[in-house]
Scaffold this active site. Structure first.
Site, mmCIF file in Angstrom:
data_model
loop_
_atom_site.group_PDB
_atom_site.id
_atom_site.type_symbol
_atom_site.label_atom_id
_atom_site.label_comp_id
_atom_site.label_asym_id
_atom_site.label_seq_id
_atom_site.Cartn_x
_atom_site.Cartn_y
_atom_site.Cartn_z
ATOM 1 N N CYS A 99 0.708 -1.325 -0.138
ATOM 2 C CA CYS A 99 0.005 -0.172 -0.203
ATOM 3 C C CYS A 99 0.926 1.077 0.103
ATOM 4 O O CYS A 99 1.510 1.548 -0.955
ATOM 5 C CB CYS A 99 -0.872 -0.115 1.273
ATOM 6 S SG CYS A 99 -2.588 0.897 0.844
ATOM 7 N N HIS A 196 -3.696 -6.022 1.229
ATOM 8 C CA HIS A 196 -3.427 -6.061 2.660
ATOM 9 C C HIS A 196 -4.660 -6.594 3.238
ATOM 10 O O HIS A 196 -5.169 -7.316 2.693
ATOM 11 C CB HIS A 196 -3.153 -4.668 2.840
ATOM 12 C CG HIS A 196 -4.281 -3.619 2.902
ATOM 13 N ND1 HIS A 196 -5.432 -3.638 3.510
ATOM 14 C CD2 HIS A 196 -4.391 -2.514 2.233
ATOM 15 C CE1 HIS A 196 -6.239 -2.521 3.374
ATOM 16 N NE2 HIS A 196 -5.631 -1.899 2.416
#
Length: 251
Positions: A99, A196
């Site tokens: 991310c 994630h």
């Protein structure tokens, strides 16, 4: 003792106090256990804000996700170490970035209206768009047999250079930009991704890809002893099946 016994991998976990927005400490726990189960000694070194990291004796680097503020602090710190980190990447060092950490790999990213210089480790850049791309996600990738499953939540739109391979093809969710149909990046032994939730517990194939690349670079071993991943793969398949059947409501 396995055939990998008495060997070790040194793992640099960068700035865990700042980059742990998506349960990234869980990724390190999984990485550590999958090494230990194979008799490989994990040497996890946490790099903190006041440290001056060296990548000369590191085998695998992990960069997690954080808010814009934390991401900017980390980028400023790592820019001072960019030359050594770039050398590590170009020499085939294994690196995983999730991310916000993924965005740092590129030439630049946007923080509000400010264009912030990135680490320029990979030919990519990140701008922003509306709405935020929030979804469960499924990605088909060549690095593992099972689909990569997880969650994404990002306002950034990441664009890959012509010679950078995507991590994979999006079969559910948004991915890099919500348009191209691709997610993440692969460059040498670098894996960058928006997936994630955290990434590693649901996707043992991704962990093993990184371990294998690190073992190959350090010891010339490119095949890992298989583990009993029945539980992990069952969880992966359950998530995949529910998403493909439309049984999971998006937030």
């Amino acid at each position: 003792m396995t055939r990998h016994g008495k060997r070790s991998l040194r793992i640099a976990h960068l700035y865990p106090e700042l980059l742990n927005l998506y349960g990234d400490s869980g990724n390190i726990l999984v990485l550590r256990k999958r090494l230990e189960w194979r008799g490989i000694i994990p040497e996890v070194v946490e790099v903190h804000v006041d440290d001056r990291p060296s990548f000369a004796d590191v085998d695998l680097v992990f960069i997690g996700g954080g808010s814009d503020r934390e991401q900017k602090i980390v980028c400023d710190k790592l820019l001072a170490e960019r030359a050594e980190l770039k050398a590590f990447v170009e020499d085939g060092g294994a690196l995983a970035a999730v991310c916000g950490g993924y965005q740092l790999l590129g030439e630049s990213y946007l923080m509000g209206d400010e264009k912030v210089p990135g680490l320029s480790l990979v030919d990519l850049y990140t701008d922003r768009g509306d709405p935020r791309l929030i979804s469960n996600i499924v990605v088909e990738s060549r690095i593992c047999e099972q689909p990569i499953v997880g969650y994404e939540n990002h306002g950034g739109r990441t664009h890959l250079g012509p010679d950078v391979e995507p991590l994979g093809k999006v079969v559910y969710g948004h991915g890099n930009d919500g348009v191209s149909g691709f997610e993440g990046c692969l460059y040498h032994n670098v894996v960058g991704t928006y997936v994630h939730g955290p990434l590693f517990p649901k996707n043992p194939g991704v962990v093993d890809y990184l371990i294998a690349r690190a073992m190959e670079r350090k010891y010339g071993i490119d095949e890992l002893e298989p583990l009993d991943d029945a539980v992990e793969l069952s969880a992966n398949k359950a998530m995949y099946d529910r998403l493909m059947a439309g049984e999971v409501e998006e937030q």
